[in-house]
Design a protein around this motif. Structure first.
Motif, PDB file in Angstrom:
ATOM      1  N   ASN A 189      42.391  48.520  24.143  1.00 13.54           N
ATOM      2  CA  ASN A 189      41.961  48.794  25.206  1.00 13.54           C
ATOM      3  C   ASN A 189      42.149  48.943  26.372  1.00 13.54           C
ATOM      4  O   ASN A 189      42.564  49.418  26.671  1.00 13.54           O
ATOM      5  CB  ASN A 189      40.814  50.073  24.804  1.00 13.54           C
ATOM      6  N   ARG A 190      42.535  47.449  26.697  1.00 14.08           N
ATOM      7  CA  ARG A 190      42.212  46.654  28.027  1.00 14.08           C
ATOM      8  C   ARG A 190      43.804  46.476  28.129  1.00 14.08           C
ATOM      9  O   ARG A 190      44.456  46.572  29.802  1.00 14.08           O
ATOM     10  CB  ARG A 190      41.777  45.602  27.755  1.00 14.08           C
TER      11      ARG A 190
ATOM     12  N   VAL B 295      38.708  39.555  33.748  1.00 11.36           N
ATOM     13  CA  VAL B 295      38.406  39.704  35.263  1.00 11.36           C
ATOM     14  C   VAL B 295      38.597  41.317  35.499  1.00 11.36           C
ATOM     15  O   VAL B 295      39.483  42.088  35.440  1.00 11.36           O
ATOM     16  CB  VAL B 295      39.617  38.590  36.248  1.00 11.36           C
ATOM     17  N   SER B 296      37.678  42.104  36.520  1.00 10.13           N
ATOM     18  CA  SER B 296      37.741  42.924  37.187  1.00 10.13           C
ATOM     19  C   SER B 296      38.824  43.132  37.629  1.00 10.13           C
ATOM     20  O   SER B 296      39.331  42.644  38.400  1.00 10.13           O
ATOM     21  CB  SER B 296      36.584  43.774  37.243  1.00 10.13           C
ATOM     22  N   ALA B 297      38.727  45.124  37.656  1.00  9.95           N
ATOM     23  CA  ALA B 297      39.840  45.546  39.374  1.00  9.95           C
ATOM     24  C   ALA B 297      39.508  44.973  40.462  1.00  9.95           C
ATOM     25  O   ALA B 297      40.082  44.850  41.190  1.00  9.95           O
ATOM     26  CB  ALA B 297      40.022  46.369  38.636  1.00  9.95           C
ATOM     27  N   GLU B 298      38.124  44.996  40.889  1.00 13.90           N
ATOM     28  CA  GLU B 298      37.591  44.868  41.915  1.00 13.90           C
ATOM     29  C   GLU B 298      37.885  43.369  42.065  1.00 13.90           C
ATOM     30  O   GLU B 298      37.561  43.263  43.616  1.00 13.90           O
ATOM     31  CB  GLU B 298      36.391  44.784  41.804  1.00 13.90           C
ATOM     32  N   ASP B 299      37.652  42.056  41.190  1.00 12.32           N
ATOM     33  CA  ASP B 299      38.226  40.911  41.823  1.00 12.32           C
ATOM     34  C   ASP B 299      39.754  40.483  42.051  1.00 12.32           C
ATOM     35  O   ASP B 299      39.971  39.632  42.678  1.00 12.32           O
ATOM     36  CB  ASP B 299      37.446  40.029  40.328  1.00 12.32           C
ATOM     37  N   ARG B 300      40.225  41.557  40.875  1.00 12.09           N
ATOM     38  CA  ARG B 300      41.532  41.261  41.708  1.00 12.09           C
ATOM     39  C   ARG B 300      41.519  42.055  43.050  1.00 12.09           C
ATOM     40  O   ARG B 300      42.888  41.268  43.217  1.00 12.09           O
ATOM     41  CB  ARG B 300      42.362  42.110  40.431  1.00 12.09           C
ATOM     42  N   LEU B 301      41.278  43.096  42.933  1.00 14.90           N
ATOM     43  CA  LEU B 301      41.353  43.452  44.413  1.00 14.90           C
ATOM     44  C   LEU B 301      40.940  42.327  45.941  1.00 14.90           C
ATOM     45  O   LEU B 301      41.686  42.320  46.815  1.00 14.90           O
ATOM     46  CB  LEU B 301      40.432  45.260  44.544  1.00 14.90           C
ATOM     47  N   LYS B 302      40.043  42.082  45.138  1.00 13.92           N
ATOM     48  CA  LYS B 302      39.929  40.396  46.052  1.00 13.92           C
ATOM     49  C   LYS B 302      40.824  39.630  46.383  1.00 13.92           C
ATOM     50  O   LYS B 302      41.124  39.260  47.727  1.00 13.92           O
ATOM     51  CB  LYS B 302      38.230  40.010  45.980  1.00 13.92           C
TER      52      LYS B 302
ATOM     53  N   ALA C 114      36.083  48.344  29.668  1.00  8.98           N
ATOM     54  CA  ALA C 114      35.098  48.121  29.211  1.00  8.98           C
ATOM     55  C   ALA C 114      35.945  46.864  28.831  1.00  8.98           C
ATOM     56  O   ALA C 114      36.525  46.555  28.030  1.00  8.98           O
ATOM     57  CB  ALA C 114      34.648  48.105  27.604  1.00  8.98           C
ATOM     58  N   PRO C 115      34.725  45.125  28.836  1.00  5.95           N
ATOM     59  CA  PRO C 115      35.882  43.875  28.327  1.00  5.95           C
ATOM     60  C   PRO C 115      35.298  43.719  26.970  1.00  5.95           C
ATOM     61  O   PRO C 115      35.683  44.098  26.023  1.00  5.95           O
ATOM     62  CB  PRO C 115      34.783  43.171  29.293  1.00  5.95           C
ATOM     63  N   VAL C 116      36.567  42.945  26.917  1.00  5.15           N
ATOM     64  CA  VAL C 116      36.649  42.304  25.858  1.00  5.15           C
ATOM     65  C   VAL C 116      35.353  41.189  25.435  1.00  5.15           C
ATOM     66  O   VAL C 116      35.561  40.277  26.132  1.00  5.15           O
ATOM     67  CB  VAL C 116      38.727  41.729  25.445  1.00  5.15           C
ATOM     68  N   PRO C 117      35.211  41.243  24.529  1.00  6.62           N
ATOM     69  CA  PRO C 117      34.088  40.099  23.586  1.00  6.62           C
ATOM     70  C   PRO C 117      34.564  38.814  23.751  1.00  6.62           C
ATOM     71  O   PRO C 117      35.987  39.148  23.324  1.00  6.62           O
ATOM     72  CB  PRO C 117      33.639  40.718  22.368  1.00  6.62           C
ATOM     73  N   ARG C 118      33.840  37.789  24.005  1.00  4.69           N
ATOM     74  CA  ARG C 118      34.341  36.638  24.659  1.00  4.69           C
ATOM     75  C   ARG C 118      34.820  36.179  22.877  1.00  4.69           C
ATOM     76  O   ARG C 118      33.726  36.698  21.523  1.00  4.69           O
ATOM     77  CB  ARG C 118      32.900  35.337  25.073  1.00  4.69           C
ATOM     78  N   GLY C 119      35.604  35.295  23.236  1.00  6.15           N
ATOM     79  CA  GLY C 119      35.781  34.828  21.638  1.00  6.15           C
ATOM     80  C   GLY C 119      37.342  34.494  21.377  1.00  6.15           C
ATOM     81  O   GLY C 119      38.194  34.274  22.410  1.00  6.15           O
TER      82      GLY C 119
END
Length: 535
Positions: free
Chosen positions: A220-221, A269-276, A199-204
C-alpha cells in the motif's frame, strides 16, 4: 485576492494630492506635500538604504502614486505568493500592507505606508534571492559565503524595470532545480493535506516471497508513493520487489529489492518530513546563487557522489567517501575553484591527525606506521631511533609527518586541489572497499573518489588530446608532479537531502550529519511554516 485599487477612494485622492494633480489650494497642497515628505523621512530614518533612496528622489512617492499602480500590484502579488517559495510570509504580509494602505487617513499615514512597502520589498527581495538564514550562524560547518543583494541596487532595479512583475519573479534563483523543488513543495503540501502516504510499514525486514499484513502495508505504501500500480496481492512478488528497488535507487540505498530495516525506515519517512527536506533544499539553493559556472564540480555530501556538470548536464560521476560524523571530521560545505592536480602526491599529515592519532601510537611503539617520515623544522628527515617520543605531547611535538608517494599513500596516486582555508580536497585512496558501502562517512573530512583516474581524464580532456596517455606518463615517473588546469573550474561542496532529476522526479537522502534538521528548525523559528494548501 482582491488587490488595493488606489484609483478609487480616499487613498487615490491623497495620492493625487502628493502628485499635485488635484485637491486643496496651492498653499494647503504644499503643506500636505511637506507632511508626506516628513512622514517618509521619519519612517525611513532607521534604515540607511531606504533613507538614501527617498532622499535621492526628493521624497517623491514610489508605491503610492497613481502612476505606480502596476509596480504596487506587482509587489502585492509577489508578497502574496511568498509562501510558495517556502519563505516566512508573515515577514512581508501582503494583506497587512493592503490594510495599511486602506487605513490611511492623512498624507502622513500614506508616507508611513510608502516606507513600509519599501521595507517589505527589500525584505522579500533579500530572502527570495539569497535566503532567509545566515548559514554560518545555523551550522558551523557551512562555510558558504552567500552573495547578498545590495538594497540600493534592488531599488534601482525595480525603479527601472519596464515590467515590475517580471523583475520580482526574476529575484528567485534561476536554476531549473529551484523551479522543480518549488513544484515538488506544492505537490507535497497537497499530499500532506490529504493525509500523506497512509499507514507506515511495521518495523522489520521483508523479503520477496513473504506474505501477510506487513507485506500488504508495504504494498500500500509503494502504491501511495507511485512506485507500484494498484494491486490486491498479499505476497511480496516480483512487481513489489521491482517497486522496492526503484524506491531504493531514488533514496541512495542498496538496490537489492529487499525491504530491510534501513529501507523500511526510509519508506516510513512521512510526507511532512519530506516536505521539510524540500523547504531546506530551496533555502540551500538560494544560498548557492546563480553563478555556478557552466562547467563545475559538484559534490553532494549526503549522496556520496562527485560529479562534473556541463551546461546543467552530468557528464561524469563517481562514488565518493566523505568525513566521519564527528565534530572535527565532518566535511564542510563551501565553494572554491579547482586549479591543479598532483600526481604521485606526498601526504603531509595534518597536525591534528599527527598529534592525536599517530603520536600516541609512536609513543607505544617508535616504529609504528614506519611508512611515515618525521621531518624537522629545517625540512630534514629525522631517524626515529634518535627520538624519545615520550618527551612530547600534542602541544610540543616538533615534527611534521609525511608519507612519500606510493601506491600505499593515504591520498592514493592523485589529488585534486582547490586551495581553501579548510584543507579540503578530492583524492584517490588505497581503501577501495569503502566505496561498496551504502553510507560512506569514513574520511577525516577530505573527499575520496572511487574513480580518480577517470575523474582526472575528464578534467584533462579540455587541455590535451590524449588525457590517459598524458596522465600515465606523469604517473610512471613515480615523482610528485603538479599539473595545472588550463581551465580552472568551480567546485561546489553541497549538502542536499532532497534533489530532483531533470524530469522533476524527487530523490531523497539521509541527513547524515543532522544539518538539515537544524536548518529546518531555524527556518521554522524565522516563521517558515508547513502551510496547508490554499484554496
Amino acid at each position: 485576492m482582491q488587490f488595493l485599487d488606489l484609483r478609487c477612494g480616499l487613498l487615490a485622492a491623497a495620492a493625487a494630492v502628493v502628485l499635485g494633480l488635484t485637491g486643496p489650494a496651492p498653499a494647503d497642497a504644499a503643506m500636505e506635500l511637506t507632511a508626506f515628505r516628513q512622514a517618509v523621512a521619519e519612517a525611513a530614518a532607521q534604515d540607511d538604504a531606504i533613507a538614501g533612496f527617498y532622499r535621492d528622489r526628493d521624497y517623491a512617492p514610489f508605491w503610492t502614486s497613481a502612476e505606480a499602480a502596476e509596480r504596487r500590484t506587482a509587489l502585492l502579488t509577489a508578497l502574496s505568493h511568498a509562501a510558495d517559495h517556502g519563505l516566512p510570509a508573515a515577514r512581508y504580509d501582503a494583506r497587512a500592507l493592503i490594510d495599511l494602505f486602506r487605513g490611511a487617513r492623512t498624507l502622513r499615514d500614506i508616507g508611513r505606508a510608502e516606507v513600509e512597502a519599501t521595507r517589505m520589498f527589500l525584505s522579500y527581495a533579500h530572502d527570495v534571492s539569497s535566503g532567509v538564514l545566515d548559514p554560518r550562524r545555523v551550522v558551523g560547518d557551512i562555510k558558504r559565503d552567500v552573495a547578498r543583494p545590495d538594497p540600493a541596487e534592488l531599488l534601482a532595479g525595480i525603479a527601472a524595470a519596464p515590467n515590475p512583475g517580471g523583475y520580482l519573479r526574476g529575484l528567485a534563483p534561476r536554476s531549473p532545480e529551484y523551479a522543480r523543488l518549488m513544484r515538488a513543495k506544492l505537490r507535497l503540501e497537497t499530499l500532506v493535506a490529504e493525509g500523506g502516504w497512509g499507514a507506515p510499514v511495521p518495523r522489520g525486514s521483508l523479503r520477496p516471497g513473504q506474505s501477510g499484513a506487513a507485506v500488504v502495508a508495504l504494498r500500500n505504501r509503494m502504491i501511495a508513493m507511485g512506485y507500484l500500480a494498484r494491486s490486491a496481492t498479499a505476497t511480496y512478488d516480483a512487481a513489489l520487489q521491482k517497486a522496492v528497488q526503484a524506491f531504493q535507487l531514488d533514496h541512495g540505498l542498496q538496490a537489492d529489492g529487499v525491504a530491510g530495516a534501513g529501507t523500511v525506515d526510509e519508506i516510513n519517512v512521512s510526507a511532512e518530513d519530506r516536505l521539510k527536506s524540500v523547504l531546506v533544499a530551496m533555502e540551500r539553493e538560494r544560498w548557492l546563487g546563480n553563478d555556478r559556472g557552466d562547467r563545475h564540480v559538484l559534490v553532494n555530501i549526503t549522496d556520496f557522489h562527485a560529479r562534473i556538470i556541463e551546461q546543467g548536464e552530468t557528464v561524469f560521476q563517481t562514488r565518493s567517501v566523505v568525513g566521519k560524523n564527528r565534530a572535527d571530521q565532518r566535511t564542510p560545505e563551501f565553494s572554491d575553484v579547482m586549479e591543479h592536480m598532483v600526481i604521485n602526491p606526498t601526504w603531509n599529515v595534518p597536525r591534528s591527525i599527527a598529534v592525536n592519532e599517530y603520536l600516541p601510537k609512536m609513543q607505544a611503539n617508535p616504529n609504528a606506521h614506519g611508512y611515515l617520515q618525521l621531518v624537522d623544522g629545517s625540512g630534514r628527515v629525522v631517524s626515529r631511533g634518535a627520538i624519545d617520543f615520550a618527551r612530547y605531547n600534542a602541544r610540543n611535538f616538533p615534527f611534521d609527518l609525511k608519507q612519500p608517494p606510493s601506491t600505499r599513500n593515504a591520498l592514493g596516486l592523485v589529488k585534486f586541489m582547490f586551495p581553501n582555508p579548510y584543507n579540503i580536497y578530492l583524492h584517490d585512496t588505497p581503501s577501495k572497499s569503502l566505496f561498496d558501502r551504502e553510507v560512506r562517512t569514513f574520511s577525516h573530512g577530505c573527499i575520496r573518489l572511487g574513480d580518480p583516474f577517470d575523474f582526472a581524464y575528464a578534467l584533462l580532456a579540455t587541455q590535451t588530446d590524449d588525457p590517459k596517455g598524458f596522465f600515465a606518463a606523469k604517473l610512471a615517473t613515480g615523482r610528485e608532479t603538479r599539473v595545472d588546469l588550463v581551465r580552472p573550474l568551480p567546485v561546489h561542496i553541497i549538502y542536499r537531502t532532497a534533489v530532483t532529476d531533470p524530469k522533476g522526479h524527487m530523490q531523497y537522502r539521509r541527513d547524515v550529519y543532522g544539518r538539515d534538521a537544524a536548518i529546518f528548525d531555524a527556518l521554522q523559528a524565522a516563521g517558515v511554516a508547513l502551510a496547508p494548501v490554499r484554496g
